[in-house]
Design a protein around this motif. Structure first.
Motif, PDB file in Angstrom:
ATOM      1  N   ASP A   1      -6.262 -12.732  10.542  1.00 42.32           N
ATOM      2  CA  ASP A   1      -6.750 -11.355  10.489  1.00 42.32           C
ATOM      3  C   ASP A   1      -6.206 -10.592   9.291  1.00 42.32           C
ATOM      4  N   ILE A   2      -5.056 -11.010   8.776  1.00 41.64           N
ATOM      5  CA  ILE A   2      -4.520 -10.347   7.578  1.00 41.64           C
ATOM      6  C   ILE A   2      -5.521 -10.459   6.433  1.00 41.64           C
ATOM      7  N   PHE A   3      -6.137 -11.609   6.286  1.00 43.05           N
ATOM      8  CA  PHE A   3      -7.090 -11.831   5.202  1.00 43.05           C
ATOM      9  C   PHE A   3      -8.482 -11.321   5.563  1.00 43.05           C
ATOM     10  N   ARG A   4      -8.836 -11.392   6.844  1.00 40.85           N
ATOM     11  CA  ARG A   4     -10.191 -10.981   7.237  1.00 40.85           C
ATOM     12  C   ARG A   4     -10.318  -9.466   7.338  1.00 40.85           C
ATOM     13  N   GLU A   5      -9.261  -8.791   7.797  1.00 38.56           N
ATOM     14  CA  GLU A   5      -9.335  -7.351   8.004  1.00 38.56           C
ATOM     15  C   GLU A   5      -8.890  -6.552   6.785  1.00 38.56           C
ATOM     16  N   HIS A   6      -8.141  -7.171   5.879  1.00 41.39           N
ATOM     17  CA  HIS A   6      -7.641  -6.447   4.709  1.00 41.39           C
ATOM     18  C   HIS A   6      -7.947  -7.211   3.419  1.00 41.39           C
ATOM     19  N   PRO A   7      -9.225  -7.500   3.152  1.00 39.82           N
ATOM     20  CA  PRO A   7      -9.527  -8.213   1.896  1.00 39.82           C
ATOM     21  C   PRO A   7      -9.189  -7.400   0.658  1.00 39.82           C
ATOM     22  N   ASP A   8      -9.074  -6.069   0.812  1.00 37.93           N
ATOM     23  CA  ASP A   8      -8.732  -5.225  -0.333  1.00 37.93           C
ATOM     24  C   ASP A   8      -7.243  -5.212  -0.626  1.00 37.93           C
ATOM     25  N   ARG A   9      -6.434  -5.948   0.146  1.00 37.39           N
ATOM     26  CA  ARG A   9      -4.990  -5.936  -0.052  1.00 37.39           C
ATOM     27  C   ARG A   9      -4.399  -7.331  -0.260  1.00 37.39           C
ATOM     28  N   VAL A  10      -5.218  -8.339  -0.415  1.00 37.35           N
ATOM     29  CA  VAL A  10      -4.674  -9.691  -0.537  1.00 37.35           C
ATOM     30  C   VAL A  10      -5.177 -10.441  -1.768  1.00 37.35           C
ATOM     31  N   TYR A  11      -6.074  -9.854  -2.561  1.00 33.37           N
ATOM     32  CA  TYR A  11      -6.652 -10.613  -3.671  1.00 33.37           C
ATOM     33  C   TYR A  11      -6.526  -9.929  -5.024  1.00 33.37           C
ATOM     34  N   HIS A  12      -5.705  -8.905  -5.150  1.00 34.28           N
ATOM     35  CA  HIS A  12      -5.546  -8.252  -6.446  1.00 34.28           C
ATOM     36  C   HIS A  12      -4.854  -9.169  -7.463  1.00 34.28           C
ATOM     37  N   TRP A  13      -4.059 -10.124  -6.998  1.00 30.55           N
ATOM     38  CA  TRP A  13      -3.363 -11.047  -7.899  1.00 30.55           C
ATOM     39  C   TRP A  13      -4.349 -11.863  -8.732  1.00 30.55           C
ATOM     40  N   ALA A  14      -5.578 -12.022  -8.227  1.00 32.21           N
ATOM     41  CA  ALA A  14      -6.578 -12.815  -8.947  1.00 32.21           C
ATOM     42  C   ALA A  14      -7.164 -12.074 -10.131  1.00 32.21           C
ATOM     43  N   ARG A  15      -6.860 -10.782 -10.292  1.00 34.79           N
ATOM     44  CA  ARG A  15      -7.408 -10.022 -11.408  1.00 34.79           C
ATOM     45  C   ARG A  15      -6.758 -10.392 -12.731  1.00 34.79           C
ATOM     46  N   GLY A  16      -5.530 -10.870 -12.698  1.00 36.39           N
ATOM     47  CA  GLY A  16      -4.845 -11.216 -13.939  1.00 36.39           C
ATOM     48  C   GLY A  16      -3.413 -11.622 -13.675  1.00 36.39           C
ATOM     49  N   PRO A  17      -2.768 -12.277 -14.640  1.00 42.29           N
ATOM     50  CA  PRO A  17      -1.391 -12.754 -14.428  1.00 42.29           C
ATOM     51  C   PRO A  17      -0.351 -11.648 -14.367  1.00 42.29           C
ATOM     52  N   ASP A  18      -0.721 -10.412 -14.704  1.00 38.83           N
ATOM     53  CA  ASP A  18       0.246  -9.327 -14.644  1.00 38.83           C
ATOM     54  C   ASP A  18       0.505  -8.845 -13.216  1.00 38.83           C
ATOM     55  N   ILE A  19      -0.363  -9.178 -12.285  1.00 41.45           N
ATOM     56  CA  ILE A  19      -0.221  -8.739 -10.896  1.00 41.45           C
ATOM     57  C   ILE A  19       0.281  -9.914 -10.070  1.00 41.45           C
ATOM     58  N   PRO A  20       1.489  -9.854  -9.542  1.00 39.13           N
ATOM     59  CA  PRO A  20       2.021 -10.981  -8.771  1.00 39.13           C
ATOM     60  C   PRO A  20       1.469 -10.986  -7.349  1.00 39.13           C
ATOM     61  N   ALA A  21       1.501 -12.161  -6.738  1.00 44.45           N
ATOM     62  CA  ALA A  21       1.114 -12.295  -5.333  1.00 44.45           C
ATOM     63  C   ALA A  21       2.323 -12.262  -4.422  1.00 44.45           C
ATOM     64  N   GLU A  22       3.490 -11.968  -4.966  1.00 51.93           N
ATOM     65  CA  GLU A  22       4.719 -11.880  -4.170  1.00 51.93           C
ATOM     66  C   GLU A  22       5.494 -10.644  -4.601  1.00 51.93           C
ATOM     67  N   ASN A  23       6.430 -10.266  -3.762  1.00 56.39           N
ATOM     68  CA  ASN A  23       7.217  -9.054  -3.979  1.00 56.39           C
ATOM     69  C   ASN A  23       8.648  -9.393  -4.379  1.00 56.39           C
ATOM     70  N   ASN A  24       8.795 -10.435  -5.188  1.00 56.61           N
ATOM     71  CA  ASN A  24      10.140 -10.904  -5.539  1.00 56.61           C
ATOM     72  C   ASN A  24      10.945  -9.855  -6.294  1.00 56.61           C
ATOM     73  N   ARG A  25      10.288  -9.067  -7.138  1.00 55.95           N
ATOM     74  CA  ARG A  25      11.019  -8.080  -7.928  1.00 55.95           C
ATOM     75  C   ARG A  25      11.731  -7.085  -7.016  1.00 55.95           C
TER      76      ARG A  25
END
Length: 408
Positions: free
Chosen positions: A302-326
């Motif tokens: 449901d995280i991916f199905r209900e919030h598609p606007d919050r899980v795929y921004h990393w695919a826009r470019g290498p400047d946007i990470p898919a993790e919150n390591n920083r």
């Protein structure tokens, strides 16, 4: 550990890096004795041996007694005194000593007692000096907040920070690649990030975990941390390793999440990155769209199905990470300080740490020697008496020009 560090067995190594004699900070000579220490025969001179040694001065303070000249102007009818360089008015420590203590406490996470034992300073004096320096640095906080909000990619995270034994208090950390901004408050509610984000039009992408405290304050693009989702999946599999649905779903989704998090570190061209990101994204969406029977697995889907606007921004470019390591690495420094100092002792101490921690961590992100930079700022304040001058020196408005000068 399966992977052991170091060179392969049998490798000769490269040896210690030799420092040229002209690059040494100091040159000394140890003359050979005139006679043999065993038999007393005179020695025959041979070629001397070159050794390069590393030393470090003692961290204990040196007491310097100054005689400050004074005079009286019979025309202006006022007294004039000489100036002691590198020290603030009414301070008993030099600006360099203040900056080094700030670095030890807020960057190297030493306690007040540790710094007092290392330097010989009074343990009761150090917190008062920190409070006075925080008052000088407080005008820097609005500028750090502005730089944080103007960043294209920003991170946020939070952790516990007890105050005077009360454990229901929290520390928020807001980070970019060269900004670290902290807030210490009694609540974990969304009012804390709301005060940071304000009412201005949101810019960039905010990378966080799935904590709902960011939902209302942040109205712009938001990227969920895949590392948190990955840990949740792995916990399910460890809890029920024989569950057939877990065995079929978790390894596939874990591989895709790892691929999404590591894609930006492969140095791909923009075209290759776009192809890899689109492929990984479509596979994640297809796998998350499969209907699972297990309710815990459905929650992850449901995280991916209900919030598609919050899980795929990393695919826009290498400047946007898919993790919150920083953000997690930034908050980890607070966790270490919390374990050694047991949090804060008063509300005023939290405000002091909020300012000093933000300034010192930001300087550490921008300069190799943050203590030296802070020393220069305190010297400016000693000569001008203006807090705005300190702010403009440490965090100038025209940051591009300042960064270019620093690199030069």
């Amino acid at each position: 550990r399966l992977r052991q560090g170091g060179a392969r067995p049998g490798h000769e190594g490269h040896g210690r890096r030799r420092v040229p004699a002209e690059d040494a900070d100091e040159r000394r000579e140890a003359p050979a004795p005139s006679a043999c220490p065993d038999c007393g025969a005179p020695l025959v001179r041979v070629a001397p041996e070159e050794r390069v040694l590393r030393g470090i001065p003692s961290p204990r303070f040196r007491t310097v007694h100054w005689t400050v000249g004074r005079g009286f102007c019979p025309h202006c009818r006022k007294a004039v005194a000489g100036e002691v360089p590198g020290v603030l008015p009414h301070f008993a420590a030099t600006n360099r000593a203040l900056s080094q203590n700030m670095s030890d406490r807020y960057l190297h996470r030493m306690t007040v007692g540790t710094i007092a034992r290392r330097t010989g300073m009074n343990a009761g004096t150090l917190p008062r000096e920190d409070a006075l320096v925080a008052d000088i640095l407080r005008p820097c906080m609005p500028r750090l907040r502005r730089e944080y909000l103007e960043a294209d990619v920003k991170h946020a995270d939070e952790t516990d920070w007890p105050c005077n034994g009360a454990h229901r208090q929290y520390a928020y950390g807001f980070f970019t690649k060269d900004v670290a901004l902290y807030r210490f408050r009694k609540t974990r509610a969304g009012s804390v990030p709301a005060a940071v984000f304000g009412d201005r039009e949101p810019r960039g992408v905010l990378v966080t975990d799935r904590y709902t405290g960011y939902d209302r304050p942040w109205r712009g693009d938001r990227q969920y941390c895949f590392a948190h989702i990955l840990r949740k999946l792995l916990r399910l599999l460890r809890k029920e390793p024989d569950n057939p649905e877990y065995k079929a779903f978790v390894p596939q989704m874990a591989e895709l999440l790892v691929a999404a998090m590591t894609l930006r570190s492969k140095g791909l061209s923009p075209e290759a990155f776009a192809r890899g990101a689109e492929s990984t994204r479509s596979k994640i969406a297809e796998l998350a769209g499969r209907s699972a029977r297990d309710p815990e697995l459905q929650k992850v889907q449901d995280i991916f199905r209900e919030h598609p606007d919050r899980v795929y921004h990393w695919a826009r470019g290498p400047d946007i990470p898919a993790e919150n390591n920083r953000a997690e690495r930034g908050v980890r420094r607070l966790v270490i300080a919390r374990k050694t100092s047991f949090g804060g002792q008063s509300e005023e101490a939290l405000r002091v740490r909020e300012v000093n921690q933000s300034v010192m961590d930001t300087l550490a992100l921008r300069y190799d020697d943050p203590a030296a930079k802070l020393t220069q700022a305190l010297d400016i304040y000693a000569s001008t008496g203006k807090k705005s001058a300190v702010r403009d020196f440490l965090f100038p408005k025209n940051r591009r020009l300042d960064c270019a000068q620093h690199q030069a």
